[in-house]
Design a protein around this motif. Structure first.
Motif, PDB file in Angstrom:
ATOM      1  N   ALA A 212       0.864  -1.180   0.000  1.00  0.00           N
ATOM      2  CA  ALA A 212       0.000   0.000   0.000  1.00  0.00           C
ATOM      3  C   ALA A 212       0.899   1.228   0.000  1.00  0.00           C
ATOM      4  CB  ALA A 212      -0.926   0.004   1.214  1.00  0.00           C
ATOM      5  N   ALA A 213       0.799   2.038  -1.045  1.00  0.00           N
ATOM      6  CA  ALA A 213       1.605   3.246  -1.191  1.00  0.00           C
ATOM      7  C   ALA A 213       0.746   4.453  -0.842  1.00  0.00           C
ATOM      8  CB  ALA A 213       2.161   3.354  -2.603  1.00  0.00           C
ATOM      9  N   ALA A 214       0.966   4.995   0.351  1.00  0.00           N
ATOM     10  CA  ALA A 214       0.193   6.143   0.824  1.00  0.00           C
ATOM     11  C   ALA A 214       0.956   7.437   0.580  1.00  0.00           C
ATOM     12  CB  ALA A 214      -0.127   5.975   2.310  1.00  0.00           C
ATOM     13  N   CYS A 215       0.299   8.554   0.885  1.00  0.00           N
ATOM     14  CA  CYS A 215       0.903   9.880   0.728  1.00  0.00           C
ATOM     15  C   CYS A 215       1.360  10.100  -0.712  1.00  0.00           C
ATOM     16  CB  CYS A 215       2.062  10.084   1.688  1.00  0.00           C
ATOM     17  SG  CYS A 215       1.724   9.592   3.388  1.00  0.00           S
ATOM     18  N   GLY A 216       0.611   9.531  -1.660  1.00  0.00           N
ATOM     19  CA  GLY A 216       0.902   9.730  -3.076  1.00  0.00           C
ATOM     20  C   GLY A 216       2.071   8.955  -3.614  1.00  0.00           C
ATOM     21  N   GLY A 217       2.665   8.033  -2.830  1.00  0.00           N
ATOM     22  CA  GLY A 217       3.891   7.365  -3.234  1.00  0.00           C
ATOM     23  C   GLY A 217       3.794   6.651  -4.573  1.00  0.00           C
ATOM     24  N   LYS A 218       4.625   7.065  -5.528  1.00  0.00           N
ATOM     25  CA  LYS A 218       4.691   6.441  -6.855  1.00  0.00           C
ATOM     26  C   LYS A 218       6.150   6.420  -7.306  1.00  0.00           C
ATOM     27  CE  LYS A 218       1.969   9.435  -8.911  1.00  0.00           C
ATOM     28  NZ  LYS A 218       1.580  10.312  -7.785  1.00  0.00           N
ATOM     29  N   PRO A 219       6.531   5.488  -8.167  1.00  0.00           N
ATOM     30  CA  PRO A 219       7.909   5.476  -8.671  1.00  0.00           C
ATOM     31  C   PRO A 219       8.215   6.753  -9.451  1.00  0.00           C
ATOM     32  CG  PRO A 219       6.794   3.398  -9.142  1.00  0.00           C
ATOM     33  CD  PRO A 219       5.740   4.350  -8.683  1.00  0.00           C
ATOM     34  N   HIS A 220       9.496   7.039  -9.555  1.00  0.00           N
ATOM     35  CA  HIS A 220       9.905   8.139 -10.421  1.00  0.00           C
ATOM     36  C   HIS A 220       9.576   7.794 -11.877  1.00  0.00           C
ATOM     37  CE1 HIS A 220      11.812  11.066  -7.806  1.00  0.00           C
ATOM     38  NE2 HIS A 220      12.340  10.064  -7.116  1.00  0.00           N
ATOM     39  N   LEU A 221       9.422   8.829 -12.679  1.00  0.00           N
ATOM     40  CA  LEU A 221       9.028   8.669 -14.070  1.00  0.00           C
ATOM     41  C   LEU A 221      10.018   7.753 -14.806  1.00  0.00           C
ATOM     42  CD1 LEU A 221       7.083   9.586 -16.341  1.00  0.00           C
ATOM     43  CD2 LEU A 221       8.652  11.497 -16.772  1.00  0.00           C
ATOM     44  N   GLY A 222       9.505   6.684 -15.384  1.00  0.00           N
ATOM     45  CA  GLY A 222      10.325   5.714 -16.094  1.00  0.00           C
ATOM     46  C   GLY A 222      10.645   4.486 -15.275  1.00  0.00           C
ATOM     47  N   TRP A 223      10.551   4.593 -13.955  1.00  0.00           N
ATOM     48  CA  TRP A 223      10.848   3.452 -13.084  1.00  0.00           C
ATOM     49  C   TRP A 223       9.584   2.635 -12.779  1.00  0.00           C
ATOM     50  CZ3 TRP A 223      14.241   7.492 -13.079  1.00  0.00           C
ATOM     51  CH2 TRP A 223      15.603   7.183 -12.997  1.00  0.00           C
ATOM     52  N   GLU A 224       8.429   3.117 -13.168  1.00  0.00           N
ATOM     53  CA  GLU A 224       7.196   2.372 -12.906  1.00  0.00           C
ATOM     54  C   GLU A 224       7.110   1.096 -13.735  1.00  0.00           C
ATOM     55  OE1 GLU A 224       6.084   4.957 -16.428  1.00  0.00           O
ATOM     56  OE2 GLU A 224       7.390   5.081 -14.655  1.00  0.00           O
ATOM     57  N   VAL A 225       7.905   1.003 -14.802  1.00  0.00           N
ATOM     58  CA  VAL A 225       7.856  -0.165 -15.689  1.00  0.00           C
ATOM     59  C   VAL A 225       8.936  -1.187 -15.350  1.00  0.00           C
ATOM     60  CG1 VAL A 225       6.821   1.137 -17.579  1.00  0.00           C
ATOM     61  CG2 VAL A 225       9.316   1.027 -17.388  1.00  0.00           C
ATOM     62  N   ASP A 226       9.600  -1.033 -14.219  1.00  0.00           N
ATOM     63  CA  ASP A 226      10.703  -1.926 -13.879  1.00  0.00           C
ATOM     64  C   ASP A 226      10.254  -3.223 -13.216  1.00  0.00           C
ATOM     65  OD1 ASP A 226      12.395  -0.097 -14.924  1.00  0.00           O
ATOM     66  OD2 ASP A 226      13.548   0.269 -13.109  1.00  0.00           O
ATOM     67  N   LEU A 227       8.988  -3.549 -13.322  1.00  0.00           N
ATOM     68  CA  LEU A 227       8.505  -4.837 -12.835  1.00  0.00           C
ATOM     69  C   LEU A 227       9.073  -5.942 -13.715  1.00  0.00           C
ATOM     70  CD1 LEU A 227       4.904  -3.590 -12.250  1.00  0.00           C
ATOM     71  CD2 LEU A 227       6.276  -4.676 -10.462  1.00  0.00           C
ATOM     72  N   PRO A 228       9.508  -7.049 -13.116  1.00  0.00           N
ATOM     73  CA  PRO A 228      10.158  -8.099 -13.906  1.00  0.00           C
ATOM     74  C   PRO A 228       9.163  -8.897 -14.741  1.00  0.00           C
ATOM     75  CG  PRO A 228       9.904  -8.812 -11.654  1.00  0.00           C
ATOM     76  CD  PRO A 228       9.449  -7.380 -11.686  1.00  0.00           C
ATOM     77  N   THR A 229       9.657  -9.503 -15.775  1.00  0.00           N
ATOM     78  CA  THR A 229       8.827 -10.386 -16.596  1.00  0.00           C
ATOM     79  C   THR A 229       8.656 -11.724 -15.887  1.00  0.00           C
ATOM     80  OG1 THR A 229       9.653  -9.356 -18.618  1.00  0.00           O
ATOM     81  CG2 THR A 229       8.626 -11.525 -18.827  1.00  0.00           C
ATOM     82  N   GLY A 230       7.407 -12.179 -15.790  1.00  0.00           N
ATOM     83  CA  GLY A 230       7.152 -13.472 -15.171  1.00  0.00           C
ATOM     84  C   GLY A 230       7.280 -13.487 -13.668  1.00  0.00           C
ATOM     85  N   GLY A 231       7.215 -12.306 -13.051  1.00  0.00           N
ATOM     86  CA  GLY A 231       7.317 -12.234 -11.605  1.00  0.00           C
ATOM     87  C   GLY A 231       6.031 -12.662 -10.916  1.00  0.00           C
ATOM     88  N   HIS A 232       6.056 -12.686  -9.595  1.00  0.00           N
ATOM     89  CA  HIS A 232       4.915 -13.138  -8.820  1.00  0.00           C
ATOM     90  C   HIS A 232       3.832 -12.065  -8.772  1.00  0.00           C
ATOM     91  CE1 HIS A 232       4.594 -16.912  -6.641  1.00  0.00           C
ATOM     92  NE2 HIS A 232       3.632 -16.335  -5.955  1.00  0.00           N
ATOM     93  N   PRO A 233       2.556 -12.425  -8.793  1.00  0.00           N
ATOM     94  CA  PRO A 233       1.493 -11.419  -8.687  1.00  0.00           C
ATOM     95  C   PRO A 233       1.523 -10.750  -7.325  1.00  0.00           C
ATOM     96  CG  PRO A 233       0.576 -13.628  -8.495  1.00  0.00           C
ATOM     97  CD  PRO A 233       2.006 -13.793  -8.893  1.00  0.00           C
ATOM     98  N   ILE A 234       1.147  -9.488  -7.283  1.00  0.00           N
ATOM     99  CA  ILE A 234       1.117  -8.745  -6.030  1.00  0.00           C
ATOM    100  C   ILE A 234      -0.029  -7.748  -6.077  1.00  0.00           C
ATOM    101  CG2 ILE A 234       2.771  -6.998  -6.840  1.00  0.00           C
ATOM    102  CD1 ILE A 234       3.839  -6.984  -3.906  1.00  0.00           C
ATOM    103  N   SER A 235      -0.786  -7.669  -4.999  1.00  0.00           N
ATOM    104  CA  SER A 235      -1.874  -6.699  -4.923  1.00  0.00           C
ATOM    105  C   SER A 235      -1.311  -5.339  -4.538  1.00  0.00           C
ATOM    106  CB  SER A 235      -2.927  -7.146  -3.904  1.00  0.00           C
ATOM    107  OG  SER A 235      -3.612  -8.295  -4.372  1.00  0.00           O
ATOM    108  N   VAL A 236      -1.915  -4.294  -5.088  1.00  0.00           N
ATOM    109  CA  VAL A 236      -1.391  -2.934  -4.930  1.00  0.00           C
ATOM    110  C   VAL A 236      -2.523  -1.986  -4.575  1.00  0.00           C
ATOM    111  CG1 VAL A 236      -0.208  -1.024  -6.078  1.00  0.00           C
ATOM    112  CG2 VAL A 236       0.458  -3.386  -6.580  1.00  0.00           C
ATOM    113  N   LEU A 237      -2.288  -1.161  -3.557  1.00  0.00           N
ATOM    114  CA  LEU A 237      -3.226  -0.119  -3.159  1.00  0.00           C
ATOM    115  C   LEU A 237      -2.514   1.221  -3.198  1.00  0.00           C
ATOM    116  CD1 LEU A 237      -5.936   0.837  -1.915  1.00  0.00           C
ATOM    117  CD2 LEU A 237      -4.958   0.331   0.339  1.00  0.00           C
ATOM    118  N   LEU A 238      -3.080   2.178  -3.929  1.00  0.00           N
ATOM    119  CA  LEU A 238      -2.556   3.543  -3.985  1.00  0.00           C
ATOM    120  C   LEU A 238      -3.500   4.454  -3.217  1.00  0.00           C
ATOM    121  CD1 LEU A 238      -1.644   3.735  -7.796  1.00  0.00           C
ATOM    122  CD2 LEU A 238      -0.169   3.015  -5.902  1.00  0.00           C
ATOM    123  N   LEU A 239      -2.945   5.296  -2.326  1.00  0.00           N
ATOM    124  CA  LEU A 239      -3.736   6.218  -1.512  1.00  0.00           C
ATOM    125  C   LEU A 239      -3.196   7.623  -1.722  1.00  0.00           C
ATOM    126  CD1 LEU A 239      -3.659   3.927   1.629  1.00  0.00           C
ATOM    127  CD2 LEU A 239      -5.741   4.521   0.388  1.00  0.00           C
TER     128      LEU A 239
END
Length: 420
Positions: A212-239
């Motif tokens: 859960a990423a609170a207080c607007g927490g988001k990756p820097h521009l361009g780093w949001e796509v650094d999720l690996p290929t074939g990685g494990h599923p993960i639930s995500v909450l943005l606040l």
């Protein structure tokens, strides 16, 4: 950060630990305990890292208990979040709450703040930068960055110590000491801590059930796509606060740059899209995520559902600026942490590695948008994590029970009563 060296925790056919051997020890319970952790990293000075831990009085050495990692914002103190809702929740809901402290290893002659290294905060080069140097007039230089990189890039603003490796080692130590439910390890963070939990999602594959990423927490521009290929599923909450100008909803326009602090963050919609694609979510549109935790007019949308492993990608907006949703409803515990915990409870780590590799979604009939009132109706099952048997054997059906039963070698198909 270290996407070529992902720390992978593969659990065979079903990534839920059905039975684990728990340490036969009784830790101090009911109090917030300060601890140190000796940390050594190649090429960098060894140091003692600090964290605080709260083990509720309900802890039983023979019964695995969920664990929540809490990460503070830039310049913050980890223990402060214990007073801001997470301590009360841990005591009443029965989970272990851990508050690590970030590093402020300032280089000589520079100012810096306690921080977390991840999702672009200390990785700027000529090819990819987390700020626009034309607008960045400060230099937040950490000695670890100076040693590792030879100098301090103007866009780097956090430590360069490997915080992912530190968190992984800390979890190893805690799991050796405590009876922790390995399918229910979660990470929550505010601001810089919220940015960091995205790094954990990218790098600690299969070890965290949800972030859960609170207080607007988001990756820097361009780093949001650094999720690996074939990685494990993960639930995500943005606040996110509706008036957050520190980590805004989208990168600034040229006109907005006149009042801008130079940092570049991915847009909320791009972060949502990255996780929806990563989790192989098979939904044609968004839907309301219903909850009774709605202080400050918090409105939540599930943008990714019917995902591999039952993962969910959910985004909430509340009336406020750069901070937590500290509004309260029927009790004195802030709704921001309460909703994050209710989200965590519904999303344990249960996915099959093989099913995820195939991009297999959960059945469309299973509604992952669970109202808090439904949680109350299944209080015993949810609080004790005691869902057993096949899907058809559970009379008091709940989404959490469905997931846990199906993790024990069953998978529901077209309806709640079918198994295969």
């Amino acid at each position: 950060m270290r996407k070529g060296n992902i720390i992978l925790y593969a659990c065979g056919f079903i990534c839920r630990v059905a039975s684990i051997s728990c340490p036969d020890t009784k830790p101090e319970t009911g109090t917030l305990e300060a601890r140190t952790f000796n940390w050594a990293e190649p090429g960098l000075p060894a140091l003692d890292r600090q964290y605080w831990i709260f083990v509720p009085e309900s802890y039983d050495p023979a019964t695995p208990m969920p664990l929540v990692l809490n990460f503070h914002g830039w310049g913050g103190k980890g223990r402060q979040y214990h007073k801001w809702g997470w301590g009360d929740l841990a005591a009443s809901e029965g989970f272990i709450s851990v508050y690590p402290q970030g590093l402020a290893d300032c280089a000589s002659g520079s100012r810096c703040f306690s921080s977390w290294n991840g999702a672009g905060s200390s990785e700027s080069t000529g090819e990819r930068m987390s700020c626009d140097p034309k607008y960045q007039h400060d230099l937040f230089c950490h000695e670890s960055c100076r040693i590792k990189k030879g100098n301090c890039h103007r866009c780097d603003w956090t430590t360069c110590y490997d915080d992912v490796a530190f968190v992984s080692a800390l979890l190893d130590e805690l799991q050796a000491e405590l009876c922790i439910d390995q399918s229910r390890i979660f990470a929550w963070g505010c601001s810089n801590g919220g940015i960091f939990v995205h790094e954990l999602a990218q790098s600690l594959q299969g070890r965290l059930a949800a972030i859960a990423a609170a207080c607007g927490g988001k990756p820097h521009l361009g780093w949001e796509v650094d999720l690996p290929t074939g990685g494990h599923p993960i639930s995500v909450l943005l606040l996110t606060g509706s008036r957050d100008n520190v980590i805004p909803d989208a990168p600034p326009t040229e006109q907005q740059k006149r009042r801008w602090d130079s940092w570049l963050y991915a847009s909320r919609t791009d972060v949502e899209a990255a996780y929806t694609a990563y989790n192989s979510c098979n939904n044609s549109g968004t839907r309301l995520y219903q909850t009774n935790y709605s202080a400050k007019s918090m409105d939540c949308t599930e943008v990714g559902y019917n995902c591999a492993g039952g993962a969910s990608v959910t985004s909430c907006i509340f009336q406020g600026g750069h901070g937590m949703n500290m509004g309260t409803g029927t009790d004195e515990v802030p709704d921001g942490p309460q909703f994050a915990w209710s989200f965590f409870k519904m999303h344990p780590l249960v996915a099959s590695v093989d099913a995820f590799a195939e991009g297999a979604p959960v059945p469309e009939e299973v509604n992952t948008s669970v109202d808090a009132s439904e949680e109350d109706g299944n209080r015993t099952s949810l609080d004790q994590w005691a869902c057993s048997g096949t899907c058809s054997e559970m009379g008091n059906w709940s989404e959490a029970c469905w997931r846990q039963a199906c993790s024990d070698c069953h998978r529901c198909t077209g309806s709640r009563d079918d198994t295969e």
